[in-house]
Design a protein around this motif. Structure first.
Motif, PDB file in Angstrom:
ATOM      1  N   LYS A  22      -1.386  -2.218  -3.601  1.00 17.12           N
ATOM      2  CA  LYS A  22      -0.135  -1.623  -4.070  1.00 17.12           C
ATOM      3  C   LYS A  22      -0.317  -0.118  -4.257  1.00 17.12           C
ATOM      4  O   LYS A  22      -1.407   0.367  -4.567  1.00 17.12           O
ATOM      5  CB  LYS A  22       0.293  -2.237  -5.400  1.00 17.12           C
ATOM      6  CG  LYS A  22       0.483  -3.745  -5.387  1.00 17.12           C
ATOM      7  CD  LYS A  22       1.702  -4.159  -4.614  1.00 17.12           C
ATOM      8  CE  LYS A  22       1.962  -5.656  -4.775  1.00 17.12           C
ATOM      9  NZ  LYS A  22       3.103  -6.101  -3.939  1.00 17.12           N
ATOM     10  N   ALA A  24       0.821   3.015  -6.499  1.00 16.39           N
ATOM     11  CA  ALA A  24       1.391   3.228  -7.825  1.00 16.39           C
ATOM     12  C   ALA A  24       1.360   4.700  -8.216  1.00 16.39           C
ATOM     13  O   ALA A  24       0.430   5.432  -7.874  1.00 16.39           O
ATOM     14  CB  ALA A  24       0.625   2.414  -8.862  1.00 16.39           C
ATOM     15  N   LEU A  41      -4.908   0.038 -13.198  1.00 14.25           N
ATOM     16  CA  LEU A  41      -4.304  -0.219 -11.890  1.00 14.25           C
ATOM     17  C   LEU A  41      -5.304   0.045 -10.768  1.00 14.25           C
ATOM     18  O   LEU A  41      -5.376  -0.706  -9.788  1.00 14.25           O
ATOM     19  CB  LEU A  41      -3.060   0.643 -11.700  1.00 14.25           C
ATOM     20  CG  LEU A  41      -1.884   0.368 -12.649  1.00 14.25           C
ATOM     21  CD1 LEU A  41      -0.729   1.320 -12.342  1.00 14.25           C
ATOM     22  CD2 LEU A  41      -1.412  -1.076 -12.558  1.00 14.25           C
ATOM     23  N   ILE A 102       4.984   0.886  -7.030  1.00 10.32           N
ATOM     24  CA  ILE A 102       5.010   0.795  -8.488  1.00 10.32           C
ATOM     25  C   ILE A 102       5.187   2.188  -9.075  1.00 10.32           C
ATOM     26  O   ILE A 102       4.500   3.132  -8.665  1.00 10.32           O
ATOM     27  CB  ILE A 102       3.687   0.204  -9.032  1.00 10.32           C
ATOM     28  CG1 ILE A 102       3.463  -1.215  -8.526  1.00 10.32           C
ATOM     29  CG2 ILE A 102       3.646   0.249 -10.554  1.00 10.32           C
ATOM     30  CD1 ILE A 102       2.037  -1.718  -8.730  1.00 10.32           C
ATOM     31  N   ALA A 253       3.592  -4.854 -13.709  1.00  6.60           N
ATOM     32  CA  ALA A 253       3.663  -4.154 -12.422  1.00  6.60           C
ATOM     33  C   ALA A 253       3.275  -5.037 -11.256  1.00  6.60           C
ATOM     34  O   ALA A 253       3.678  -4.779 -10.117  1.00  6.60           O
ATOM     35  CB  ALA A 253       2.763  -2.923 -12.449  1.00  6.60           C
TER      36      ALA A 253
END
Length: 276
Positions: A22, A24, A41, A102, A253
């Motif tokens: 992902k 972010a 993250l 995100i 998230a």
């Protein structure tokens, strides 16, 4: 294989964390809750961009994350209160990583004070920093998020559940973010975009130290007495750690929260007793 907790404060990050690959973007990420979120993250396999106003501090924060995780986030400089800066950091993130999945909206808390002590300038500054910044960040990220769905997480406060004395600016603008998130959750759901909030209670950051000091000064009481009173109000009997709060952000998230939108998750050790 689950990793053991280490000196960075990271818990076990297992395969299937729901963050792998992902992209972010985390605001106000050079320290405190924003930094802990960017660290978590990154540890979960996300490609992270982080920004703050200080070139030096954001670079140092990215270096610390690289040392802890083996992956260095993209360190950007920008002021969450300035529209052009928000536009630029979103564009730079999408260009560097090829998209955006995100966004974590985090902004420093507004100053403490009673209603009668605050001026128009105080309200305007809180509006720019704590509310309009979220509007702008979502607006700029939206074209990217619409391409494949995504997640928006706002860092608010337990004041959205229970107003806090002497923090009228926070009480007003954090609640406004929750109202915005509820509306966006409805509007953006057809695009596969989820919108949630994480509400920290007494988390051990510089912000809490500042608020305790302000309360001690205004009430003419020893700082230690203020801290003892705060601990007594928390069923778990301690302040939370930034890494514990970051776990809530990472969950909201991630794909693990794929059926959660329009929600506000309290991370407060049981401090707020409200049922709703």
């Amino acid at each position: 294989m689950t990793q053991q907790r280490n000196s960075t404060g990271l818990g076990g990050v297992a395969a299937g964390d729901g963050l792998e690959g992902k992209i972010a973007l985390v605001s106000a990420a050079s320290q405190g809750l924003g930094y802990a979120t960017a660290l978590r993250l990154t540890a979960g396999g996300a490609h992270v961009a982080m920004f703050s106003r200080s070139v030096t501090r954001i670079a140092q924060a990215a270096d610390r994350i690289a040392e802890a995780t083996g992956q260095r986030p993209l360190a950007l400089t920008g002021d969450i209160r300035i529209a052009d800066d928000v536009r630029r950091v979103v564009a730079e993130t999408a260009e560097a990583y090829g998209g955006l999945d995100i966004i974590v909206h985090n902004a420093g808390g507004p100053p403490a004070g009673s209603f009668e002590a605050l001026r128009d300038e105080d309200w305007q500054q809180a509006h720019e920093r704590n509310f309009l910044s979220a509007v702008r960040l979502v607006r700029e990220a939206l074209p990217h998020l619409k391409q494949g769905g995504g997640s928006i997480v706002n860092v608010v406060s337990i004041s959205v559940k229970q107003p806090l004395g002497g923090l009228i600016l926070s009480n007003a603008y954090r609640a406004a973010i929750v109202g915005l998130a509820k509306s966006l959750a409805d509007e953006l759901a057809p695009y596969g975009i989820r919108v949630n909030n994480a509400a920290p209670g007494r988390i051990a950051t510089e912000r809490i130290k500042e608020l305790d000091a302000h309360q001690a000064k205004t009430q003419d009481r020893p700082l230690e007495e203020i801290e003892r009173g705060s601990l007594q109000a928390i069923p778990l009997g301690r302040y939370g750690e930034p890494a514990e709060f970051a776990e809530a952000i990472a969950f909201l998230a991630s794909d693990r929260a794929s059926y959660i939108t329009g929600a506000t998750l309290q991370v407060d050790g049981g401090m707020v007793r409200a049922i709703q």
